[in-house]
Design a protein around this motif. Structure first.
Motif, PDB file in Angstrom:
ATOM      1  N   SER A 107      -0.333   2.803   9.105  1.00 27.36           N
ATOM      2  CA  SER A 107       0.141   1.762  10.015  1.00 27.36           C
ATOM      3  C   SER A 107       1.131   0.864   9.266  1.00 27.36           C
ATOM      4  O   SER A 107       1.690   1.268   8.240  1.00 27.36           O
ATOM      5  N   HIS A 108       1.288  -0.381   9.730  1.00 29.20           N
ATOM      6  CA  HIS A 108       2.300  -1.262   9.131  1.00 29.20           C
ATOM      7  C   HIS A 108       2.040  -1.583   7.660  1.00 29.20           C
ATOM      8  O   HIS A 108       2.934  -2.015   6.958  1.00 29.20           O
ATOM      9  N   GLY A 109       0.809  -1.384   7.206  1.00 34.01           N
ATOM     10  CA  GLY A 109       0.502  -1.735   5.813  1.00 34.01           C
ATOM     11  C   GLY A 109       1.002  -0.714   4.803  1.00 34.01           C
ATOM     12  O   GLY A 109       1.031  -0.972   3.608  1.00 34.01           O
ATOM     13  N   TRP A 110       1.409   0.434   5.295  1.00 28.01           N
ATOM     14  CA  TRP A 110       1.862   1.505   4.389  1.00 28.01           C
ATOM     15  C   TRP A 110       3.288   1.243   3.926  1.00 28.01           C
ATOM     16  O   TRP A 110       4.124   0.746   4.694  1.00 28.01           O
ATOM     17  N   THR A 111       3.572   1.551   2.662  1.00 27.55           N
ATOM     18  CA  THR A 111       4.965   1.488   2.188  1.00 27.55           C
ATOM     19  C   THR A 111       5.297   2.786   1.443  1.00 27.55           C
ATOM     20  O   THR A 111       4.435   3.337   0.744  1.00 27.55           O
ATOM     21  N   ALA A 112       6.518   3.202   1.569  1.00 28.10           N
ATOM     22  CA  ALA A 112       6.934   4.468   0.951  1.00 28.10           C
ATOM     23  C   ALA A 112       6.831   4.407  -0.563  1.00 28.10           C
ATOM     24  O   ALA A 112       6.675   5.427  -1.227  1.00 28.10           O
ATOM     25  N   ILE A 166      -5.138  -2.451  -0.592  1.00 29.89           N
ATOM     26  CA  ILE A 166      -5.685  -3.364   0.429  1.00 29.89           C
ATOM     27  C   ILE A 166      -4.861  -3.268   1.710  1.00 29.89           C
ATOM     28  O   ILE A 166      -5.405  -3.065   2.808  1.00 29.89           O
ATOM     29  N   ASP A 167      -3.568  -3.409   1.580  1.00 29.57           N
ATOM     30  CA  ASP A 167      -2.739  -3.505   2.792  1.00 29.57           C
ATOM     31  C   ASP A 167      -2.751  -2.219   3.610  1.00 29.57           C
ATOM     32  O   ASP A 167      -2.731  -2.252   4.838  1.00 29.57           O
ATOM     33  N   GLU A 168      -2.814  -1.101   2.936  1.00 29.27           N
ATOM     34  CA  GLU A 168      -2.787   0.166   3.677  1.00 29.27           C
ATOM     35  C   GLU A 168      -4.071   0.425   4.445  1.00 29.27           C
ATOM     36  O   GLU A 168      -4.058   1.073   5.487  1.00 29.27           O
ATOM     37  N   ILE A 169      -5.180  -0.081   3.920  1.00 31.05           N
ATOM     38  CA  ILE A 169      -6.466   0.166   4.598  1.00 31.05           C
ATOM     39  C   ILE A 169      -6.793  -0.948   5.599  1.00 31.05           C
ATOM     40  O   ILE A 169      -7.338  -0.696   6.668  1.00 31.05           O
ATOM     41  N   GLU A 170      -6.422  -2.157   5.239  1.00 30.89           N
ATOM     42  CA  GLU A 170      -6.801  -3.290   6.088  1.00 30.89           C
ATOM     43  C   GLU A 170      -6.054  -3.260   7.427  1.00 30.89           C
ATOM     44  O   GLU A 170      -6.606  -3.611   8.465  1.00 30.89           O
ATOM     45  N   MET A 171      -4.811  -2.845   7.406  1.00 27.56           N
ATOM     46  CA  MET A 171      -4.019  -2.815   8.640  1.00 27.56           C
ATOM     47  C   MET A 171      -4.157  -1.439   9.290  1.00 27.56           C
ATOM     48  O   MET A 171      -3.758  -0.426   8.725  1.00 27.56           O
ATOM     49  N   GLN A 172      -4.767  -1.427  10.459  1.00 25.71           N
ATOM     50  CA  GLN A 172      -5.033  -0.146  11.139  1.00 25.71           C
ATOM     51  C   GLN A 172      -4.574  -0.207  12.585  1.00 25.71           C
ATOM     52  O   GLN A 172      -5.230   0.348  13.457  1.00 25.71           O
ATOM     53  N   GLY A 173      -3.509  -0.896  12.877  1.00 26.42           N
ATOM     54  CA  GLY A 173      -3.111  -1.089  14.271  1.00 26.42           C
ATOM     55  C   GLY A 173      -3.925  -2.225  14.885  1.00 26.42           C
ATOM     56  O   GLY A 173      -4.756  -2.848  14.210  1.00 26.42           O
ATOM     57  N   THR A 174      -3.732  -2.454  16.164  1.00 31.20           N
ATOM     58  CA  THR A 174      -4.425  -3.571  16.823  1.00 31.20           C
ATOM     59  C   THR A 174      -5.922  -3.294  16.886  1.00 31.20           C
ATOM     60  O   THR A 174      -6.342  -2.212  17.322  1.00 31.20           O
ATOM     61  N   ARG A 175      -6.706  -4.243  16.420  1.00 26.13           N
ATOM     62  CA  ARG A 175      -8.164  -4.092  16.491  1.00 26.13           C
ATOM     63  C   ARG A 175      -8.808  -5.469  16.376  1.00 26.13           C
ATOM     64  O   ARG A 175      -8.135  -6.444  16.047  1.00 26.13           O
ATOM     65  N   SER A 216       4.487   2.890  -2.301  1.00 25.67           N
ATOM     66  CA  SER A 216       3.171   2.356  -2.689  1.00 25.67           C
ATOM     67  C   SER A 216       2.585   3.033  -3.926  1.00 25.67           C
ATOM     68  O   SER A 216       1.721   2.462  -4.582  1.00 25.67           O
ATOM     69  N   LYS A 217       3.013   4.222  -4.256  1.00 26.94           N
ATOM     70  CA  LYS A 217       2.430   4.911  -5.419  1.00 26.94           C
ATOM     71  C   LYS A 217       3.184   4.599  -6.715  1.00 26.94           C
ATOM     72  O   LYS A 217       2.810   5.081  -7.787  1.00 26.94           O
ATOM     73  N   GLU A 218       4.242   3.813  -6.623  1.00 30.30           N
ATOM     74  CA  GLU A 218       4.999   3.509  -7.844  1.00 30.30           C
ATOM     75  C   GLU A 218       4.287   2.426  -8.657  1.00 30.30           C
ATOM     76  O   GLU A 218       3.631   1.561  -8.072  1.00 30.30           O
ATOM     77  N   PRO A 219       4.405   2.458  -9.985  1.00 31.89           N
ATOM     78  CA  PRO A 219       3.705   1.462 -10.806  1.00 31.89           C
ATOM     79  C   PRO A 219       4.103   0.042 -10.402  1.00 31.89           C
ATOM     80  O   PRO A 219       5.287  -0.230 -10.170  1.00 31.89           O
ATOM     81  N   GLY A 220       3.100  -0.829 -10.297  1.00 33.10           N
ATOM     82  CA  GLY A 220       3.364  -2.240  -9.985  1.00 33.10           C
ATOM     83  C   GLY A 220       3.752  -2.488  -8.538  1.00 33.10           C
ATOM     84  O   GLY A 220       4.169  -3.597  -8.191  1.00 33.10           O
ATOM     85  N   ALA A 221       3.615  -1.478  -7.669  1.00 32.36           N
ATOM     86  CA  ALA A 221       4.046  -1.634  -6.274  1.00 32.36           C
ATOM     87  C   ALA A 221       3.230  -2.720  -5.571  1.00 32.36           C
ATOM     88  O   ALA A 221       2.062  -2.938  -5.877  1.00 32.36           O
ATOM     89  N   LYS A 222       3.873  -3.399  -4.655  1.00 30.86           N
ATOM     90  CA  LYS A 222       3.203  -4.405  -3.824  1.00 30.86           C
ATOM     91  C   LYS A 222       2.985  -3.826  -2.438  1.00 30.86           C
ATOM     92  O   LYS A 222       3.770  -3.003  -1.958  1.00 30.86           O
ATOM     93  N   GLY A 223       1.919  -4.276  -1.765  1.00 29.89           N
ATOM     94  CA  GLY A 223       1.673  -3.839  -0.399  1.00 29.89           C
ATOM     95  C   GLY A 223       2.586  -4.558   0.579  1.00 29.89           C
ATOM     96  O   GLY A 223       3.235  -5.548   0.226  1.00 29.89           O
ATOM     97  N   ALA A 224       2.604  -4.076   1.802  1.00 28.77           N
ATOM     98  CA  ALA A 224       3.509  -4.619   2.815  1.00 28.77           C
ATOM     99  C   ALA A 224       3.204  -6.077   3.166  1.00 28.77           C
ATOM    100  O   ALA A 224       4.068  -6.795   3.658  1.00 28.77           O
ATOM    101  N   PHE A 225       1.973  -6.520   2.924  1.00 29.12           N
ATOM    102  CA  PHE A 225       1.611  -7.899   3.280  1.00 29.12           C
ATOM    103  C   PHE A 225       1.298  -8.757   2.053  1.00 29.12           C
ATOM    104  O   PHE A 225       0.629  -9.778   2.150  1.00 29.12           O
ATOM    105  N   GLY A 226       1.743  -8.293   0.903  1.00 35.06           N
ATOM    106  CA  GLY A 226       1.627  -9.122  -0.295  1.00 35.06           C
ATOM    107  C   GLY A 226       0.371  -8.875  -1.116  1.00 35.06           C
ATOM    108  O   GLY A 226       0.206  -9.426  -2.198  1.00 35.06           O
TER     109      GLY A 226
END
Ligand SMILES: Cc1ncc(COP(=O)(O)O)c(C=O)c1O
Length: 399
Positions: A240-245, A262-271, A247-257
């Motif tokens: 969902s929106h928390g994923w970033t292309a 955290i960001d990839e799992i926490e954001m799962q669409g509207t819920r 994300s696997k690079e060293p030191g990468a930040k998630g889409a929501f900071g």
């Protein structure tokens, strides 16, 4: 303990509820806090979901991390342990011939998860039969060690088992697995709020637990813990929106900071995240009512009932007391039609307790929570005594 505490729960008064273990029960003040979150969401959905969600989701993570002895960036909220474990298990890079070492006491849904993953990857499950009764940590560890081969990639263990209510001594095996380069994946569905947990000390690579069972938060609140050095391997089940292309690079930040994990799992669409947001309230309720002391009383009542049941049936226990889940006991009962006993207990006596066949045993699994009482245990023993023809005269109970 219970007359006083039962009033805090919404459970039906006409039912003797002895199955906290399956889905938990949520105290009224906690349930009200949950409904207050839902109302807030309904009153201004955009403010709730688009402007404040990230900051609000952080609070339960921080509170829970302090309770569970881990970093707040190492746990993330999920709806249940099945989901948490699926996220982790489906992320593992398994190849044909890799082995997942596990036991014959695991939860059915997770056995299916492994079967699903094995079909996809060509890995295979190796199931060790844990000898019963479980009376020694070394005996347990030896049984598991005997299943390790040079193809073992994963050790998968319940911390508290579902059908047998055993508290597995997992720590030594986890440490040994790390030394051998084997991932440890622990199913802690029953442990949060049931036994004190220190996730850092336990040392598992992956650990998922339910808050909605023994911690007593609303249904749909659970966590996934992943050791910091393993987090990079984890993928979300739902992108969902928390994923970033990146994300696997060293030191990468998630889409929501937060971290990508955290960001990839926490954001799962509207819920509706209200159950997770209520976890701090559940911990507050427990602290206010000194729940570890309540839990100790429940443990005593559960173990006493188990001993009384043993006297009635003459059947040996599944473990010595130190390996028994404190508030949940699997009591062997004589050969019977377990479904019929279960249904009759509910229909005739209004007692709700799981009764089932596990391997060659019939088992009644008793849960004792703060709302239960000794008269309820008496009622259970009377009813089982009658139904199983154990020679019990109602009212003339064993001590
Ligand atoms: C050992 C074990 N693992 C996993 C689960 C699944 O929990 P949930 O349905 O909340 O995901 C359960 C449920 O009772 C369980 O007993």
């Amino acid at each position: 303990m219970s007359d006083n505490l039962a009033r805090h729960f919404n459970l039906r008064e006409d039912v003797t509820f002895l199955n906290h273990g399956s889905f938990g029960a949520c105290p009224r003040p906690v349930f009200e806090a949950y409904q207050a979150w839902q109302l807030e969401l309904e009153r201004e959905p955009v403010d709730f979901l688009a402007r404040h969600l990230t900051e609000n989701m952080r609070v339960p993570r921080e509170v829970l991390a302090a309770e569970l002895g881990c970093g707040s960036e190492d746990i993330v909220g999920v709806v249940n342990a099945t989901t948490g474990l699926n996220i982790a298990i489906q992320s593992l890079d398994l190849k044909p011939g890799d082995q997942i070492l596990t036991t014959d006491h695991e939860y059915g849904a997770l056995e299916k998860t492994w079967a699903f993953v094995c079909r996809r990857t060509g890995a295979e499950v190796v199931t060790v039969n844990v000898p019963l009764p479980l009376t020694s940590a070394e005996g347990f560890a030896d049984a598991i060690r005997a299943g390790i081969t040079d193809r073992t990639r994963v050790l998968f263990l319940s911390h508290i088992t579902s059908p047998t209510a055993l508290l597995f001594p997992v720590e030594t095996l986890i440490a040994e697995a790390r030394e051998r380069g084997i991932w440890s994946v622990i199913d802690g569905a029953h442990t949060p709020g049931h036994i004190p947990l220190d996730l850092t000390a336990i040392g598992a690579d992956i650990y998922s637990g339910n808050c909605h069972k023994w911690m007593m938060s609303p249904k749909g609140s659970a966590f996934l813990y992943v050791r910091p050095d393993v987090q990079g391997m984890i993928d979300p089940l739902v992108v969902s929106h928390g994923w970033t292309a990146t994300s696997k690079e060293p030191g990468a930040k998630g889409a929501f900071g937060n971290s990508p994990y955290i960001d990839e799992i926490e954001m799962q669409g509207t819920r509706d995240p209200s159950a997770w947001l209520t976890v701090p309230k559940a911990l507050e309720f427990r602290a206010e009512h000194d729940w570890w002391a309540v839990a100790a009383q429940c443990r005593d009542l559960a173990q006493e009932t188990r001993a009384r049941m043993e006297e009635l049936t003459g059947l040996p226990p599944l473990c010595s007391p130190e390996f028994c889940a404190p508030q949940m006991v699997a009591m062997p009962i004589p050969e019977c039609d377990p479904q019929d006993i279960h249904d009759t207990l509910y229909a005739r006596y209004k007692i709700d307790i799981p009764v089932f066949r596990w391997q060659d045993r019939c088992i009644a699994r008793l849960s004792v929570q703060g709302y239960n009482s000794r008269p309820q245990m008496d009622a259970l023993l009377d009813a089982l005594g009658e139904l199983l023809d154990l020679g019990v005269t109602p009212g003339l109970r064993l001590a």
